[in-house]
Design an enzyme around this catalytic site. Structure first.
Site, PDB file in Angstrom:
ATOM      1  CG  ASP A 154      -0.185  -0.220   2.524  1.00 55.02           C
ATOM      2  OD1 ASP A 154       1.066  -0.193   2.511  1.00 55.02           O
ATOM      3  OD2 ASP A 154      -0.841  -0.392   3.560  1.00 55.02           O
ATOM      4  CG  ASP A 155      -0.184   4.628  -1.712  1.00 54.09           C
ATOM      5  OD1 ASP A 155       0.664   4.127  -2.478  1.00 54.09           O
ATOM      6  OD2 ASP A 155      -1.319   4.967  -2.078  1.00 54.09           O
TER       7      ASP A 155
END
Ligand code: 6R9
Length: 693
Positions: free
Chosen positions: A562-563
């Site tokens: 994910d980020d």
């Protein structure tokens, strides 16, 4: 080699039908392992023979029971703790499937206990009163201290009595902003004793980050110290708290009391800024309180602490852990993953501001009555031999640290290690990010003299304790693999569609079914809890990590999908850094990606678009970095700023981070398809400009 044979043979005797549990199929076959034996590092016979779990068979036997009968397995373990009243009919009750309703995890509900009582009173009553609970090593050489279990209990009680006296009650939040003094674990335990919910904020966070957390959980009191020495620097924590309290008051949350420990070696009270009426010196009040304090008995599902962590949006998430399951889980994982013996001296280099310091500096070890070393300073001060000096000084037997520290020490001369004996060491541990095989080997060969197994523990703030970890006496290790699941944990690897994939594969790491140490919600936002963790792959907890499983069933964590980026083992949301950057008046837009970094694992690489007409300058670069340091903390400062006249966006306006990651990594021949971009020429411009340009 006899040792190696013993293991391979012992694996071959598993009946092949015993491999019904996914991910264990390949491992139980001796041949599978033998074919890759060059990659295998075996525990010595001597080690295995004394170990709690001495062989793969033993592991498999216990593991099988733990997943086939979780209730029986965990209630047997839980019974070793003190419960004022036993839990109800159900050992656990959970719903992991959003399609069936709200996500719920409960363990030992109805059981009445107290984790501080189990860490301290129970150990004192068992005769460990004179055993050292905490050794403390200061930043400077020859500054140290220690507390026995009885002494720690008394000090915890005094603080607990003080907190009660100023009106802190069961369920109230307490923000703790302290460095690694003995007062930090002490404060956590005192809160737990009275049922207050501690929220420790890592003392490297800025005033703004601290304020954000204060506003979110509205504490009755903030506990801090005036200043701390770290390496050759002095950090003025109280000033940061002062600023944070002004900021949080502006946002409608005012805090009545700021209890401040006078850390004399860093700063005298005379020099400390003071707000009469609000600020109280710890030393002036706490020692005056009685050194016994009745325990507040709580339900197993009453909250124990809140710990904020980064996610993929700008707002930190308040991860909430409860009491009973967390207690049982941290104690058990600590015991088995480090093969804990009562004679051990245990040192975890993590700060209590992170989950590792919660579960494996304070709770897990103390629930086992262990002697824990707490180190105030920096690992390379006064020089790069400090860790090994400390290991020899205290005869540390279990040393648990992060790959980033291993890599930074690895760059220095081996003389810093060799100068010290380190012969007390018997188990090493790693946490925070994947440990690359070369760092693993250096840790194993140089630090551990090829004698100490390494427990590469994979887990998260959310999981409370280890989920995938070697058991040091049981498994031959593969450098860089976290190996196999802990008891009761069922990891699965799923594909994009959320289907489980078997055998040798890679995909998204999820967990099936609950374990006692799991977080129960995100504070004040159960919906975000479900959306982030349980909706991406219905029916599972989604970790946010990628993982592959090799043909022998070993797990290899491959980092966040994910980020979120992982800098020196610290989780940082790209969105948080971006929002700090765009708050700068000259920044129009920012996109942040992780980029490989030799020591930190990942570095922060920021693409910045300035407001129209603003020229690039070195001064502006520094001022942007300063903005991030001020808003989040120094550890989140970008390593690189890449001026970007424009960012690669899809026609719908979404930034294509995939492309930015490739540009940052200079993998220009791997940019992939750029034709879907609204303006493909942006990419050429970015490449032409280069970093720091
Ligand atoms: C305990 C802790 C969690 C993230 C996690 C993963 C990474 C932690 C790891 C590891 C590979 C290990 N991570 N331990 N990756 N091998 N042994 O670090 O908690 O700060 O919440 O970070 O750290 O990416 O998702 P937290």
């Amino acid at each position: 080699t006899s040792n190696r044979l013993r293991h391979v043979e012992s694996m071959a005797i598993f009946p092949s039908g015993a491999g019904k549990i996914p991910a264990l199929n390949a491992v139980i076959l001796g041949e599978a392992l033998a074919s890759e034996e060059d990659d295998l590092v075996f525990p010595s016979d001597e080690f295995s023979q004394q170990a709690l779990v001495p062989s793969p068979q033993k592991y498999l036997e216990i593991y099988k029971r733990s997943v086939e009968d979780p209730a029986g397995f965990w209630s047997d373990i839980a019974s070793e703790f003190y419960w004022k009243k036993k839990w109800g009919d159900k050992v656990y009750d959970d719903n992991f499937d959003v399609r069936k309703g709200a996500i719920k995890i409960e363990w030992f509900k109805g059981g009445i206990t107290n984790i501080c009582y189990n860490c301290l009173d129970r150990n004192v009553e068992a005769g460990l009163g004179d055993k050292v609970a905490m050794y403390w090593e200061g930043n400077e050489l020859n500054v140290d201290g220690k507390l026995t279990y009885s002494e720690l209990l008394q000090k915890v009680c005094q603080l607990a009595n003080y907190l009660k006296d100023i009106g802190v009650k069961k369920g109230d939040a307490v923000i703790v902003y302290l460095p690694m003094l003995m007062e930090l674990p002490m404060t956590m335990l005192a809160c737990a004793r009275i049922g207050a919910v501690h929220s420790v904020v890592f003392a490297g966070f800025s005033a703004e980050s601290l304020a954000q957390r204060i506003v979110d959980c509205k504490p009755k009191v903030v506990i801090t110290c005036n200043a701390v020495n770290r390496g050759s620097k002095v950090i003025y924590l109280k000033d940061i708290v002062d600023t944070a309290l002004v900021e949080s008051a502006k946002n409608g949350v005012s805090v009545d009391v700021c209890l401040t420990y006078e850390n004399k070696s860093a700063m005298s009270r005379e020099n400390t800024k003071w707000q009469e009426g609000r600020d109280i010196w710890w030393q002036d009040v706490v020692p005056n309180y009685p050194s016994t304090c009745a325990v507040e008995w709580v339900d197993a599902e009453d909250p124990l602490f809140l710990l904020y962590t980064s996610g993929s949006t700008g707002k930190p998430k308040g991860v909430l852990h409860t009491t009973g399951g967390y207690m049982v889980y941290t104690a058990t994982t600590f015991k088995y993953a480090f093969d804990y013996k009562s004679s051990d001296i245990y040192w975890c280099t993590a700060d209590c501001g992170w989950i590792t310091g919660h579960s494996y500096v304070t709770y897990g070890p103390m629930l086992n009555g262990a002697s824990v070393l707490v180190f105030e300073g920096a690992p390379n001060y006064p020089d790069s031999g400090r860790c090994w000096d400390i290991v020899d000084k205290y005869k540390v037997t279990i040393f648990y640290t992060a790959p980033t520290l291993v890599r930074s020490l690895m760059r220095e001369s081996e003389e810093y290690v060799k100068k010290y004996s380190r012969k007390s060491l018997r188990v090493l541990g790693s946490v925070g990010e994947p440990i690359n095989p070369s760092a693993w080997r250096w840790f194993y060969n140089v630090v551990g003299d090829s004698r100490c197994p390494i427990s590469d523990t994979w887990w998260q703030t959310e999981t409370g304790g280890f989920l995938i970890t070697p058991l040091p006496g049981a498994w031959p290790q593969k450098p860089g693999s976290a190996t196999f699941p802990f008891f009761g944990v069922q990891p699965v690897i799923v594909d994009e569609k959320g289907d489980e994939i078997e055998g040798e594969c890679s995909g998204y790491l999820c967990i099936k079914g609950s374990w006692p140490g799991a977080f129960r919600t995100l504070y004040g936002d159960h919906e975000r809890y479900e959306t982030t963790y349980f909706k991406p792959f219905a029916g599972y907890y989604f970790s946010g990590d990628g993982c592959s499983r090799d043909k022998d069933g070993y797990h290899w964590l491959t980092g966040r999908v994910d980020d979120v980026i992982n800098v020196s083992g610290h989780r940082i949301g790209t969105a948080e850094v971006e929002s700090a950057l765009v708050s700068h008046p000259k920044c129009a837009e920012a996109a942040v990606v992780g980029v490989e970094h030799e020591v930190k694992g990942q570095g922060i690489y920021a693409f910045v678009t300035l407001v129209e007409g603003e020229p690039y300058s070195e001064e502006l670069r520094k001022s942007l970095i300063l903005t991030v340091r001020k808003q989040i903390g120094a550890f989140a400062a970008p390593d690189k700023i890449h001026w970007a006249p424009g960012l690669p966006k899809t026609r719908s306006g979404k930034i294509m981070r995939r492309i930015l990651r490739k540009i940052a990594a200079r993998q220009l021949d791997e940019l992939g398809d750029t034709s879907t971009l609204a303006d493909p020429s942006v990419v050429e411009q970015l490449i032409a400009l280069g970093e720091d340009s």
